[in-house]
Every structure is written in structure tokens, then in C-alpha cells.
Design an enzyme around this catalytic site. Structure first.
Site, PDB file in Angstrom:
ATOM      1  N   ASP A  68       0.842  -1.198   0.000  1.00 25.78           N
ATOM      2  CA  ASP A  68       0.000   0.000   0.000  1.00 25.78           C
ATOM      3  C   ASP A  68       0.877   1.249   0.000  1.00 25.78           C
ATOM      4  O   ASP A  68       2.069   1.167   0.302  1.00 25.78           O
ATOM      5  CB  ASP A  68      -0.952   0.009   1.211  1.00 25.78           C
ATOM      6  CG  ASP A  68      -0.263  -0.477   2.460  1.00 25.78           C
ATOM      7  OD1 ASP A  68       0.941  -0.159   2.625  1.00 25.78           O
ATOM      8  OD2 ASP A  68      -0.885  -1.154   3.282  1.00 25.78           O
ATOM      9  N   ASP A  70       1.314   4.999   1.466  1.00 24.42           N
ATOM     10  CA  ASP A  70       0.858   5.943   2.493  1.00 24.42           C
ATOM     11  C   ASP A  70       1.455   7.320   2.241  1.00 24.42           C
ATOM     12  O   ASP A  70       2.629   7.448   1.895  1.00 24.42           O
ATOM     13  CB  ASP A  70       1.282   5.449   3.877  1.00 24.42           C
ATOM     14  CG  ASP A  70       0.574   4.150   4.251  1.00 24.42           C
ATOM     15  OD1 ASP A  70      -0.575   3.964   3.807  1.00 24.42           O
ATOM     16  OD2 ASP A  70       1.173   3.319   4.948  1.00 24.42           O
ATOM     17  N   ASP A 148       9.099   3.486  13.650  1.00 27.21           N
ATOM     18  CA  ASP A 148       9.775   2.377  14.324  1.00 27.21           C
ATOM     19  C   ASP A 148      11.214   2.119  13.864  1.00 27.21           C
ATOM     20  O   ASP A 148      12.131   2.084  14.677  1.00 27.21           O
ATOM     21  CB  ASP A 148       8.927   1.082  14.246  1.00 27.21           C
ATOM     22  CG  ASP A 148       8.356   0.793  12.866  1.00 27.21           C
ATOM     23  OD1 ASP A 148       8.728   1.503  11.911  1.00 27.21           O
ATOM     24  OD2 ASP A 148       7.555  -0.157  12.743  1.00 27.21           O
TER      25      ASP A 148
HETATM   26  P1  ATP Z   1       3.938  -3.458   5.477  1.00 24.75           P
HETATM   27  O1  ATP Z   1       4.686  -3.668   4.215  1.00 24.75           O
HETATM   28  O2  ATP Z   1       3.747  -4.697   6.254  1.00 24.75           O
HETATM   29  O3  ATP Z   1       2.669  -2.657   5.308  1.00 24.75           O
HETATM   30  P2  ATP Z   1       4.781  -1.103   6.837  1.00 24.75           P
HETATM   31  O4  ATP Z   1       6.101  -0.695   7.426  1.00 24.75           O
HETATM   32  O5  ATP Z   1       4.232  -0.277   5.740  1.00 24.75           O
HETATM   33  O6  ATP Z   1       4.930  -2.604   6.393  1.00 24.75           O
HETATM   34  P3  ATP Z   1       2.389  -0.418   8.233  1.00 24.75           P
HETATM   35  O7  ATP Z   1       1.712  -1.118   9.357  1.00 24.75           O
HETATM   36  O8  ATP Z   1       1.680  -0.238   6.944  1.00 24.75           O
HETATM   37  O9  ATP Z   1       3.751  -1.196   8.003  1.00 24.75           O
HETATM   38  O10 ATP Z   1       2.869   0.991   8.818  1.00 24.75           O
HETATM   39  C1  ATP Z   1       3.238   2.079   8.016  1.00 24.75           C
HETATM   40  C2  ATP Z   1       4.354   2.874   8.700  1.00 24.75           C
HETATM   41  O11 ATP Z   1       3.904   3.368   9.961  1.00 24.75           O
HETATM   42  C3  ATP Z   1       5.610   2.084   9.010  1.00 24.75           C
HETATM   43  O12 ATP Z   1       6.479   1.988   7.900  1.00 24.75           O
HETATM   44  C4  ATP Z   1       6.215   2.872  10.147  1.00 24.75           C
HETATM   45  O13 ATP Z   1       6.896   4.016   9.668  1.00 24.75           O
HETATM   46  C5  ATP Z   1       4.977   3.341  10.904  1.00 24.75           C
HETATM   47  N1  ATP Z   1       4.598   2.396  11.979  1.00 24.75           N
HETATM   48  C6  ATP Z   1       3.754   1.351  11.901  1.00 24.75           C
HETATM   49  N2  ATP Z   1       3.642   0.729  13.078  1.00 24.75           N
HETATM   50  C7  ATP Z   1       4.428   1.395  13.939  1.00 24.75           C
HETATM   51  C8  ATP Z   1       4.730   1.250  15.334  1.00 24.75           C
HETATM   52  N3  ATP Z   1       4.192   0.265  16.052  1.00 24.75           N
HETATM   53  N4  ATP Z   1       5.579   2.151  15.891  1.00 24.75           N
HETATM   54  C9  ATP Z   1       6.125   3.158  15.159  1.00 24.75           C
HETATM   55  N5  ATP Z   1       5.886   3.346  13.861  1.00 24.75           N
HETATM   56  C10 ATP Z   1       5.046   2.488  13.244  1.00 24.75           C
HETATM   57 MG    MG Z   2       2.266  -0.542   4.869  1.00 21.72          MG
END
Ligand code: ATP
Ligand code: MG
Length: 443
Positions: A68, A70, A148
Site C-alpha cells: 500500500d 501511504d 519504528d
Molecule cells: P507493510 O509492508 O507490512 O505494510 P509497513 O512498514 O508499511 O509494512 P504499516 O503497518 O503499513 O507497516 O505501517 C506504516 C508505517 O507506519 C511504518 O512503515 C512505520 O513508519 C509506521 N509504523 C507502523 N507501526 C508502527 C509502530 N508500532 N511504531 C512506530 N511506527 C510504526
Molecule cells: Mg504498509
């Protein structure tokens, strides 16, 4: 080189980000979702700053297709709504804007800060004197430091197509390292789910976890017990959906996190064949994903719970309970214990129960029962589980092969197969007769 993720500076002491211009990185607009691009351009043309951020920037830099896209901006949610007609504001604690394009949604988040960074003055300024629920909006650098991992805090700037990096994430992308931003111990204490995210993302993207992040995962893994079972379930579900289940499983095992999530399964690993059984399932699952097929999380949850179900059922059988009753009871107790950790929805529990009970019914290879099993909605999953079990349980090989033949044959061959199976099954004479008669009437 050993280094800690940089410490978040106090609000007053800002420092400049590293900027990677377009010519020095590989993100092309051709690889960005067209709707995400539209959102970025519209915000930019309306006078706001707009960036892609998080997993999508990370994945694009690593040459992968993001799940996705963002968007992060300095526009407040209300301002985003004014810019887009197709916008919904969602969330209670943190309000986000969803820009809706038919079935697709692009999430737009206003830069946020860590609560501890938010002085009341800053808060008031950002909100023009208004406190908007729990939102604590901030500047782009605040937004970067609250994330994170360094590789998750990179911003793709639509204004000049550069990458903006406050946390040395680009270096970690090049070195393929996953590193917590700031002090990992502190960041895991703040939110223990981050340690699961660290394992999931490293497993999926084949990254090395930085040594200090590794140590903190091992030290703080028990904190997962304090996370709600609903949130943990959501995280574990992601493990099963990302096509790298085996490498992730091995990391979960290496960091002793697996026993925090599936303690009863891990307890069965004393028997080497059980671990092989689980790994075989994960190898199959990853192969399916590589071939573009879907992998059912229901099946993988059942596989993970099958060893303790079987163990418990065998113990109950020793106390004199018939196999079916023992199995029913053991499924119930295993699910109940697992629910304390992971809030599996009711339909998942029902599926696990049905697939588990069908394992017993595979032994009843006579007449209508065998035919009825073929049409059971869970037949396919139960059959796959039987085949998987047979790979590590020699006594099941004949049964598993019989079901392959039976499910793939025409009626004439099936009738022969039923006769041979009945010869082996030791089913009582009068019962056989009854089933044959019924079978004739129906088929
Ligand atoms: P995926 O490919 O699994 O979606 P992602 O890193 O994009 O991995 P998301 O859950 O979509 O994961 O979260 C988007 C962003 O939000 C992350 O890349 C990170 O920057 C931030 N984020 C998500 N969860 C946390 C957390 N628990 N603490 C701090 N930042 C977070
Ligand atoms: Mg994501």
C-alpha cells in the site's frame, strides 16, 4: 559497523536531513500507484508539503512492489478534506484522511509527533488554539523520529522527487539492515508489537537485524504477553500472508519469540518430526505464493495448532476416551489456551475445529461416509492437512494415498477402492452391509 539508531533530538535542537536527489535513487514515478501520485500532486498544488512514507518507500528502494502507499503531509485532516471531495476522516485517537478511489483507498496522515515531544505551546500552535482529540501533530522531523525503524522513516518528496532522511535510513537500506530508531529497549517498552514487526519485516525482506535491536528483541520478548490478544492476532495474521513464512518462522524461533505466540506448538518440538511437519507446511505455502497462488491463513493456523491438538488427544485416549471424543476435547482446550494469546475470530476457530475433526473421519473409508466427506466444505483443507501429516507420519502414508486416489477417480474405481479400504478397516460386518446398501441407493 556498530551504531545505535540516532537518538531523537529535542524539539528545539533540529538538524538537517540527508537529501538524496532523484538522480541518486531508484524510485521512479512509473512504480508509484497512480492514485497515490494524484493525491501527492493535488496536495502539493494546493500549497501543502506531501510525501510518500513508510513501507512503500522502503519496498520501492529495495526493488519490491509495495502493498500500500501511504502519504504524509503538513495539511491538517480538515484541510485535506477541503482539498479532496472523495475524502473521509477516520480514527478517534489519531485522525487520518482516507481518499477513496472506487475500491482503492490512499491513506493521508498529518505529520505526528511523539507525545513526549509535544509541548503545550507546540500543540496550540499546530492546532490554532484548538485541541483536536488525541492528535498531536508535528513537523516532518517529529514524524520521522516517532516511526519504528530507520528504513521505515524515509520520505519521498513529490516537490522534487528526492528522498528525505532524518535517521540514516538510506544507509541501512544499502546495507540491508533493520534498525530501531533511538534506543531499542525503550522503543520496545513503548510498544512491544514493534519487536514482532522487526522480525516480520526482516523475514519478508531478508534483512539483517542490527545487533542492538536483536539483543533488545530477546530481552523484551516477554512484553508481548502484555499486548492485547486482538492486536497480536492481527500481527500474526500478517506473518501468514507475506510469502516468506519459513524465513520469518526461523527468526521467530531464533529470537525465542515463537514460544510467546504458540507455546503449545513449541512444546511439541521435542519431537523432531513435529518441527519438520511445520516447516514442510511453510515451504509449501511459500512455493504457492511464489507461483502467484493464495495461501490460506486458516490452514496455517490449523497446522500450527495441530501438534498440540494431537498430543492432547492421544493423552485423552490413554484415559479410555474414544478417539473422536478425545479429539473434540483436545481441540477445545487447545483453542481456549491459544485464545488467551491471540484473539482468533469465531469463524477461524470453527474452521480449525472442523479441519481437525475431519482428520478422524478420513479413517472411515466406507460407503456414503467417504462420499459425504468429499463434499464437505472443509474437505480440501482437511485433505491437505492429511497429506502434510503423512509426510512425517509413516503410518498415515497408505491412508493419504488412498484419499488421493479416491478423490481423483471415477465412480467405478471409487467402488473398488471402497472395497479394498473396507477390507483393511475392520468395520463390523453389519455396519458394512448397511453402508453398502445406503451407498447403492444414493450413487
Ligand atoms: P507493510 O509492508 O507490512 O505494510 P509497513 O512498514 O508499511 O509494512 P504499516 O503497518 O503499513 O507497516 O505501517 C506504516 C508505517 O507506519 C511504518 O512503515 C512505520 O513508519 C509506521 N509504523 C507502523 N507501526 C508502527 C509502530 N508500532 N511504531 C512506530 N511506527 C510504526
Ligand atoms: Mg504498509
Amino acid at each position: 559497523m556498530k551504531r545505535f539508531g540516532k537518538k531523537a533530538p529535542k524539539v528545539a535542537k533540529r538538524h538537517k536531513p540527508e537529501i538524496t536527489p532523484r538522480k541518486d535513487h531508484a524510485i521512479s514515478r512509473n512504480n508509484i500507484n497512480p492514485n497515490a501520485l494524484k493525491v501527492l500532486y493535488r496536495l502539493h498544488n494546493s500549497g501543502y508539503s506531501a510525501y510518500l512514507v513508510g513501507g512503500c518507500v522502503r519496498d520501492l528502494l529495495l526493488g519490491r512492489i509495495p502493498k500500500d502507499f501511504d502519504v504524509a503531509t503538513n495539511a491538517l485532516p480538515e484541510e485535506v478534506r477541503r482539498v479532496f471531495k472523495n475524502c473521509r476522516i477516520i480514527g478517534k485517537r489519531f485522525r487520518l484522511a482516507h481518499i477513496v478511489f472506487g475500491k482503492e483507498i490512499i491513506e493521508v496522515a498529518t505529520f505526528r509527533t511523539h507525545h513526549e515531544n509535544a509541548s503545550s505551546e507546540h500543540h496550540a500552535k499546530m492546532h490554532k488554539g484548538m485541541i483536536v482529540r488525541d492528535n498531536v501533530f508535528g513537523l516532518i522531523e517529529d514524524d520521522a523520529w516517532r516511526r519504528d525503524f530507520t528504513i521505515n522513516a524515509l520520505y519521498y518528496n513529490i516537490a522534487d522527487y528526492s528522498i528525505v532522511d532524518y535517521t540514516h535510513g538510506m544507509q541501512d537500506i544499502h546495507e540491508k539492515v533493520l534498525r530501531v530508531i533511538g534506543n531499542p529497549e525503550k522503543r520496545f517498552l513503548e510498544d512491544p508489537v514493534r519487536l514482532l514487526r522487526a522480525i516480520r519485516i526482516s523475514g519478508k525482506l531478508h534483512l539483517n537485524i542490527a545487533p542492538e535491536t536483536e539483543t533488545a528483541i530477546i530481552h523484551h520478548r516477554h512484553l508481548l504477553r502484555e499486548v492485547s490478544n486482538a492486536r497480536l492476532f492481527q500481527e500474526v495474521l500478517k506473518f501468514f500472508q507475506e510469502g516468506a513464512t519459513l524465513s520469518t518462522f526461523k527468526l521467530l524461533e531464533k529470537y525465542q519469540v515463537l514460544e510467546e505466540l504458540f507455546p503449545k506448538m513449541v512444546a511439541c518440538f521435542k519431537q523432531e518430526s513435529i518441527k519438520q511437519f511445520i516447516e514442510n507446511a511453510l515451504i509449501d505455502a511459500d512455493q504457492r505464493t511464489q507461483m502467484g497462488k493464495t495461501v490460506s491463513p486458516v490452514f496455517l493456523f490449523t497446522v500450527f495448532l495441530w501438534p498440540p491438538i494431537e498430543y492432547e488427544a492421544k493423552n485423552l485416549e490413554k484415559t479410555g476416551l474414544p478417539r473422536y471424543v478425545a479429539l473434540e476435547k483436545s481441540i477445545q482446550t487447545t483453542l481456549k489456551a491459544q485464545m488467551v494469546l491471540l484473539a482468533m475470530p469465531r469463524n477461524l476457530q470453527t474452521a480449525i475445529r472442523e479441519i481437525g475433526l475431519l482428520q478422524h473421519r478420513f479413517h472411515q473409508r466406507h460407503g456414503t461416509r467417504a462420499y459425504r466427506l468429499l463434499t464437505h466444505p472443509r474437505f480440501r483443507a482437511a485433505y491437505d492437512l492429511l497429506q502434510l501429516r503423512a509426510k512425517t507420519e509413516e503410518p498415515l502414508v497408505e491412508l493419504a494415498e488412498w484419499w488421493i486416489k479416491f478423490s481423483e477417480s471415477d465412480t467405478a474405481t471409487r467402488t473398488t477402492l471402497l472395497k479394498t479400504a473396507n477390507n483393511h478397516s475392520g468395520v463390523k460386518k453389519h455396519k458394512q452391509g448397511r453402508y453398502r446398501r445406503r451407498h447403492k441407493e444414493i450413487h
